[in-house]
Design a protein around this motif. Structure first.
Motif, PDB file in Angstrom:
ATOM      1  N   GLN A   1       2.434  -1.558 -18.412  1.00  0.00           N
ATOM      2  CA  GLN A   1       1.807  -2.867 -18.224  1.00  0.00           C
ATOM      3  C   GLN A   1       2.367  -3.593 -17.002  1.00  0.00           C
ATOM      4  N   VAL A   2       3.660  -3.417 -16.715  1.00  0.00           N
ATOM      5  CA  VAL A   2       4.243  -4.065 -15.542  1.00  0.00           C
ATOM      6  C   VAL A   2       3.636  -3.499 -14.262  1.00  0.00           C
ATOM      7  N   CYS A   3       3.553  -2.170 -14.184  1.00  0.00           N
ATOM      8  CA  CYS A   3       3.018  -1.540 -12.969  1.00  0.00           C
ATOM      9  C   CYS A   3       1.526  -1.787 -12.812  1.00  0.00           C
ATOM     10  N   ALA A   4       0.797  -1.833 -13.919  1.00  0.00           N
ATOM     11  CA  ALA A   4      -0.639  -2.128 -13.832  1.00  0.00           C
ATOM     12  C   ALA A   4      -0.865  -3.524 -13.255  1.00  0.00           C
ATOM     13  N   ALA A   5      -0.027  -4.480 -13.648  1.00  0.00           N
ATOM     14  CA  ALA A   5      -0.166  -5.840 -13.124  1.00  0.00           C
ATOM     15  C   ALA A   5       0.137  -5.887 -11.632  1.00  0.00           C
TER      16      ALA A   5
ATOM     17  N   ASN B   1      -2.316  -5.405  -5.798  1.00  0.00           N
ATOM     18  CA  ASN B   1      -2.141  -4.563  -4.611  1.00  0.00           C
ATOM     19  C   ASN B   1      -2.966  -3.293  -4.772  1.00  0.00           C
ATOM     20  N   PRO B   2      -4.285  -3.384  -4.684  1.00  0.00           N
ATOM     21  CA  PRO B   2      -5.164  -2.252  -5.015  1.00  0.00           C
ATOM     22  C   PRO B   2      -4.987  -1.027  -4.139  1.00  0.00           C
ATOM     23  N   GLU B   3      -4.378  -1.169  -2.962  1.00  0.00           N
ATOM     24  CA  GLU B   3      -4.150  -0.003  -2.111  1.00  0.00           C
ATOM     25  C   GLU B   3      -2.844   0.718  -2.443  1.00  0.00           C
ATOM     26  N   LEU B   4      -2.119   0.208  -3.418  1.00  0.00           N
ATOM     27  CA  LEU B   4      -0.836   0.788  -3.807  1.00  0.00           C
ATOM     28  C   LEU B   4      -1.035   1.865  -4.876  1.00  0.00           C
ATOM     29  N   GLU B   5      -0.335   2.986  -4.728  1.00  0.00           N
ATOM     30  CA  GLU B   5      -0.338   4.058  -5.727  1.00  0.00           C
ATOM     31  C   GLU B   5       1.047   4.092  -6.384  1.00  0.00           C
ATOM     32  N   ILE B   6       1.085   3.870  -7.699  1.00  0.00           N
ATOM     33  CA  ILE B   6       2.351   3.853  -8.434  1.00  0.00           C
ATOM     34  C   ILE B   6       2.403   5.060  -9.358  1.00  0.00           C
ATOM     35  N   GLN B   7       3.468   5.814  -9.258  1.00  0.00           N
ATOM     36  CA  GLN B   7       3.668   6.980 -10.116  1.00  0.00           C
ATOM     37  C   GLN B   7       4.905   6.769 -10.975  1.00  0.00           C
TER      38      GLN B   7
ATOM     39  N   SER C   1       0.853  -1.184   0.000  1.00  0.00           N
ATOM     40  CA  SER C   1       0.000   0.000   0.000  1.00  0.00           C
ATOM     41  C   SER C   1       0.892   1.238   0.000  1.00  0.00           C
ATOM     42  N   GLY C   2       0.253   2.402  -0.009  1.00  0.00           N
ATOM     43  CA  GLY C   2       1.007   3.645  -0.035  1.00  0.00           C
ATOM     44  C   GLY C   2       1.406   4.032  -1.446  1.00  0.00           C
ATOM     45  N   GLN C   3       2.286   5.013  -1.525  1.00  0.00           N
ATOM     46  CA  GLN C   3       2.684   5.575  -2.816  1.00  0.00           C
ATOM     47  C   GLN C   3       4.153   5.267  -3.100  1.00  0.00           C
ATOM     48  N   ILE C   4       4.447   4.856  -4.322  1.00  0.00           N
ATOM     49  CA  ILE C   4       5.822   4.617  -4.765  1.00  0.00           C
ATOM     50  C   ILE C   4       6.008   5.292  -6.118  1.00  0.00           C
ATOM     51  N   ARG C   5       7.053   6.089  -6.229  1.00  0.00           N
ATOM     52  CA  ARG C   5       7.327   6.838  -7.466  1.00  0.00           C
ATOM     53  C   ARG C   5       8.578   6.273  -8.139  1.00  0.00           C
ATOM     54  N   ILE C   6       8.437   5.977  -9.435  1.00  0.00           N
ATOM     55  CA  ILE C   6       9.531   5.398 -10.221  1.00  0.00           C
ATOM     56  C   ILE C   6       9.981   6.420 -11.256  1.00  0.00           C
TER      57      ILE C   6
ATOM     58  N   SER D   1      18.375  11.083  -3.558  1.00  0.00           N
ATOM     59  CA  SER D   1      18.564  11.651  -2.224  1.00  0.00           C
ATOM     60  C   SER D   1      17.496  12.691  -1.924  1.00  0.00           C
ATOM     61  N   ARG D   2      17.088  13.436  -2.936  1.00  0.00           N
ATOM     62  CA  ARG D   2      16.027  14.433  -2.748  1.00  0.00           C
ATOM     63  C   ARG D   2      14.655  13.854  -3.019  1.00  0.00           C
ATOM     64  N   ARG D   3      14.598  12.562  -3.227  1.00  0.00           N
ATOM     65  CA  ARG D   3      13.344  11.845  -3.424  1.00  0.00           C
ATOM     66  C   ARG D   3      12.557  12.385  -4.620  1.00  0.00           C
ATOM     67  N   GLU D   4      13.275  12.720  -5.711  1.00  0.00           N
ATOM     68  CA  GLU D   4      12.565  12.973  -6.955  1.00  0.00           C
ATOM     69  C   GLU D   4      11.823  11.703  -7.366  1.00  0.00           C
ATOM     70  N   ALA D   5      12.359  10.573  -6.935  1.00  0.00           N
ATOM     71  CA  ALA D   5      11.703   9.287  -7.125  1.00  0.00           C
ATOM     72  C   ALA D   5      12.160   8.371  -5.998  1.00  0.00           C
ATOM     73  N   ASP D   6      11.373   7.340  -5.718  1.00  0.00           N
ATOM     74  CA  ASP D   6      11.766   6.362  -4.702  1.00  0.00           C
ATOM     75  C   ASP D   6      12.786   5.385  -5.262  1.00  0.00           C
ATOM     76  N   MET D   7      12.694   5.150  -6.563  1.00  0.00           N
ATOM     77  CA  MET D   7      13.664   4.295  -7.241  1.00  0.00           C
ATOM     78  C   MET D   7      13.677   4.687  -8.707  1.00  0.00           C
ATOM     79  N   ALA D   8      14.727   4.289  -9.403  1.00  0.00           N
ATOM     80  CA  ALA D   8      14.854   4.670 -10.803  1.00  0.00           C
ATOM     81  C   ALA D   8      15.341   3.493 -11.627  1.00  0.00           C
ATOM     82  N   VAL D   9      14.849   3.416 -12.855  1.00  0.00           N
ATOM     83  CA  VAL D   9      15.368   2.462 -13.834  1.00  0.00           C
ATOM     84  C   VAL D   9      16.371   3.222 -14.690  1.00  0.00           C
ATOM     85  N   THR D  10      17.588   2.715 -14.784  1.00  0.00           N
ATOM     86  CA  THR D  10      18.641   3.389 -15.535  1.00  0.00           C
ATOM     87  C   THR D  10      19.286   2.414 -16.516  1.00  0.00           C
ATOM     88  N   VAL D  11      20.047   2.985 -17.462  1.00  0.00           N
ATOM     89  CA  VAL D  11      20.790   2.162 -18.413  1.00  0.00           C
ATOM     90  C   VAL D  11      22.211   1.932 -17.895  1.00  0.00           C
TER      91      VAL D  11
END
Length: 305
Positions: free
Chosen positions: A108-112, A117-123, A90-95, A134-144
């Motif tokens: 499609q990955v986040c929708a699944a 987890n219907p109480e989860l908010e994904i951004q 649950s809660g909010q997670i920003r990628i 460090s400044r929490r622009e996102a909780d996690m990041a996908v990088t190359v």
């Protein structure tokens, strides 16, 4: 100094405005301003330099930021431990992610994940640049590229493939392209050279550089130029099943492989909720890349038959 004051301080530091912090905290911006003024008065120093462009951290604010982030992690970890780990997230997670993965894989990955987890908010924040975790622009990041500096957790997700591609319409109008060297006679589509934020995205270096008449910092803009018959460019294989009008070319002469990495702040390792989400996200991306690349190979085999 109270945790609630640090919570307001962190929101302003992340959004660099009272209005943004107010939206994040769901309180009035004027209240946010009063809380920051009170905190500055309590500790006897200015934490933000205020300007028409927003609120920027002072040197004192930067020093407090490190302590506030550690306090935040401690509060979150304590909350999880006391409440126990629920079966659902649950809660909010920003990628944060570059727009290729953000457009062709993450939806499609986040929708699944959210289905389970219907109480989860994904951004999803889709920006062609690196993210400041460090400044929490996102909780996690996908990088190359895998970052090597900072207090970060970095894990490889999967490899993915890229090839040259053009629309069938473009190939019909300009004829077959027999070799990589022949590309000099065709209009190339790619990144704006001085806006490439990751060396792994400088694909055209593999072709010897050269002029890029149609360029954008967005891979999705490049993708649509290709679909409209604008020229030739490098495309993610996982994007091609959504564009049957595009054709891979010169696959026997040029094939690129890159990797996705999941990057998190090191302190998040103590948070079971974030660990569980990171595992779900990594597994989902790995499976989706494999599915789409396999679908493309099957389509290519059918067209060659």
């Amino acid at each position: 100094m109270q945790w609630d004051d640090l919570r307001v301080f962190l929101a302003v530091a992340r959004d660099e405005s009272l209005s943004g912090a107010g939206r994040r905290l769901r309180i009035d911006p004027a209240t946010v301003g009063r809380r920051i003024a009170r905190l500055e008065e309590q500790i006897g120093t200015t934490l933000f330099a205020k300007s028409p462009q927003g609120y920027a951290l002072t040197d004192a604010g930067e020093r407090l930021l490190d302590h506030a982030l550690r306090a935040e992690q401690a509060v979150l970890a304590a909350s999880e431990e006391i409440a126990g780990q629920a079966s659902r997230l649950s809660g909010q997670i920003r990628i944060g992610a570059p727009d290729g993965v953000a457009n062709f894989l993450l939806p499609q990955v986040c929708a699944a994940i959210q289905d389970d987890n219907p109480e989860l908010e994904i951004q999803i924040v889709a920006l062609p640049r690196l993210f400041n975790l460090s400044r929490r622009e996102a909780d996690m990041a996908v990088t190359v590229s895998a970052p090597s500096a900072g207090r970060l957790l970095v894990q490889k997700i999967t490899d993915y493939r890229l090839h040259l591609a053009a629309s069938q319409d473009y190939l019909d109008r300009h004829g077959p392209i027999p070799s990589v060297a022949a590309l000099r006679d065709h209009r190339m589509i790619g990144y704006i050279p001085d806006m490439i934020f990751d060396k792994e995205l400088d694909y055209l270096n593999d072709l010897g550089g050269g002029r890029v008449p149609l360029a954008s910092n967005s891979v999705v803009v490049q993708f649509h130029w290709l679909r409209q018959g604008g020229g030739v460019g490098i495309v993610h294989d996982f994007a091609l099943p959504s564009a049957p009008d595009l054709r891979r070319i010169l696959t026997d002469q040029l094939s690129l492989t890159r990797s996705f990495h999941l990057v998190r702040h090191a302190d998040d390792a103590r948070l079971e909720r974030m660990n569980r989400f990171a595992a779900l996200l990594s597994d989902g991306l790995r499976q989706e890349v494999a599915r789409l690349e396999a679908a493309l190979d099957k389509m290519s085999q059918a067209s060659d038959a």
